[in-house]
Design an enzyme around this catalytic site. Sequence first.
Site, PDB file in Angstrom:
ATOM      1  N   GLY A 173      -8.468  -7.308   7.991  1.00  0.00           N
ATOM      2  CA  GLY A 173      -7.942  -6.250   8.055  1.00  0.00           C
ATOM      3  C   GLY A 173      -7.062  -6.294   9.195  1.00  0.00           C
ATOM      4  N   ALA A 174      -6.512  -5.204  10.036  1.00  0.00           N
ATOM      5  CA  ALA A 174      -5.364  -5.314  10.935  1.00  0.00           C
ATOM      6  C   ALA A 174      -4.251  -5.776  10.177  1.00  0.00           C
ATOM      7  CB  ALA A 174      -5.842  -6.058  12.260  1.00  0.00           C
ATOM      8  N   HIS A 194      -0.184 -10.349   5.147  1.00  0.00           N
ATOM      9  CA  HIS A 194      -1.194  -9.635   4.299  1.00  0.00           C
ATOM     10  C   HIS A 194      -0.304  -9.139   3.319  1.00  0.00           C
ATOM     11  CE1 HIS A 194      -3.561  -9.510   8.077  1.00  0.00           C
ATOM     12  NE2 HIS A 194      -4.426 -10.392   7.355  1.00  0.00           N
ATOM     13  N   SER A 227       0.180 -12.841  12.746  1.00  0.00           N
ATOM     14  CA  SER A 227      -1.070 -13.157  12.936  1.00  0.00           C
ATOM     15  C   SER A 227      -1.786 -11.754  13.692  1.00  0.00           C
ATOM     16  CB  SER A 227      -1.522 -14.219  13.633  1.00  0.00           C
ATOM     17  OG  SER A 227      -3.004 -14.216  14.156  1.00  0.00           O
ATOM     18  N   ARG A 270      -4.010 -11.781  15.614  1.00  0.00           N
ATOM     19  CA  ARG A 270      -4.075 -12.127  16.870  1.00  0.00           C
ATOM     20  C   ARG A 270      -2.975 -12.036  17.920  1.00  0.00           C
ATOM     21  NH1 ARG A 270      -8.249 -15.778  14.321  1.00  0.00           N
ATOM     22  NH2 ARG A 270     -10.550 -15.038  15.317  1.00  0.00           N
TER      23      ARG A 270
END
Length: 283
Positions: free
Chosen positions: A35-36, A41, A190, A192
């Site tokens: 997710g996120a 993606h 990312s 993150r």
Amino acid sequence: MARRPTIARTVSSLRRAMQPYREAGEQIALVPTMGALHRGHLALVAQAQRRARRVVVSIFVNPTQFAPHEDFGSYPRRFETDIAVLTEAKADLVWAPSAAVMYPEGFATRIEPAGAAKAGLEDKFRPHFFGGVATVVAKLFTQVAPALALFGEKDYQQLRVVTQMAADLDLQLKVIGVPTVREKDGLALSSRNVYLSAQERTVAPTLYQTLKASAARIKNGESIARVLDDGRAEIAHAGFALDYLEARHTLTLAPIASRKDGPIRLLVAAKIGATRLIDNIGV
Ligand code: AMP
């Protein structure tokens, strides 16, 4: 307006939702994620759509691949935004099990990958990581039973481990790697990256710049050991705490001393502040 994808939260509702695809003989592709979602993606989803009639995106922040000191608790979770993004991208089905569905009471099996999973890269710094990844990915593969599964080259060692596992377990699916999607300044996208402060964000592209410069020098015939030493110094000088910068065989991830040893992948992992970033490129 695009149609919202179906959301399945239990194995039985997943099977029910996929039944029509199977009955129609439609090719199914799986894109596993935590997710996120970002453009990286979405590149996997787009590639999946090019190759298959139906695209299933899984969203599951897998607790078993995080060590207790890692960021499982704070990992970004934005389910509603992700669904909006996947609606726009025209994904067919979102597989979003809870941890209790994925690992019910009494769950007692773990896949222990070797080979590329023991290359001394991510595994050296995250010893539980690939066992957790292999186990959850094996479950996702059997739950969804796709013909194709797409993974990002961004997590290169993971791509090698999952490819090997699918071959070793005779899983009837093809694992496809998708090139890394980057920001304009080269930073690999990312989930993150949201942790980075403004100052850290300005330094973060150093990793990709160093990879690119190192690849160019190795291609030019310079000594790999020397190039890596320079790269390590450069990354440290930029303010990172370096975990590794290595040259490895593209497929086996075995250490490589000269260009004659085979096609080379450069891989890096380093912390800036509290955020750990990874990246890699082919030479
Ligand atoms: P994650 O949600 O971080 O577990 O990533 C899910 C999938 O997306 C993995 O196969 C990743 O390798 C892939 N991925 C993550 N970031 C990128 C990126 N910048 N470019 C391409 N693929 C990515």
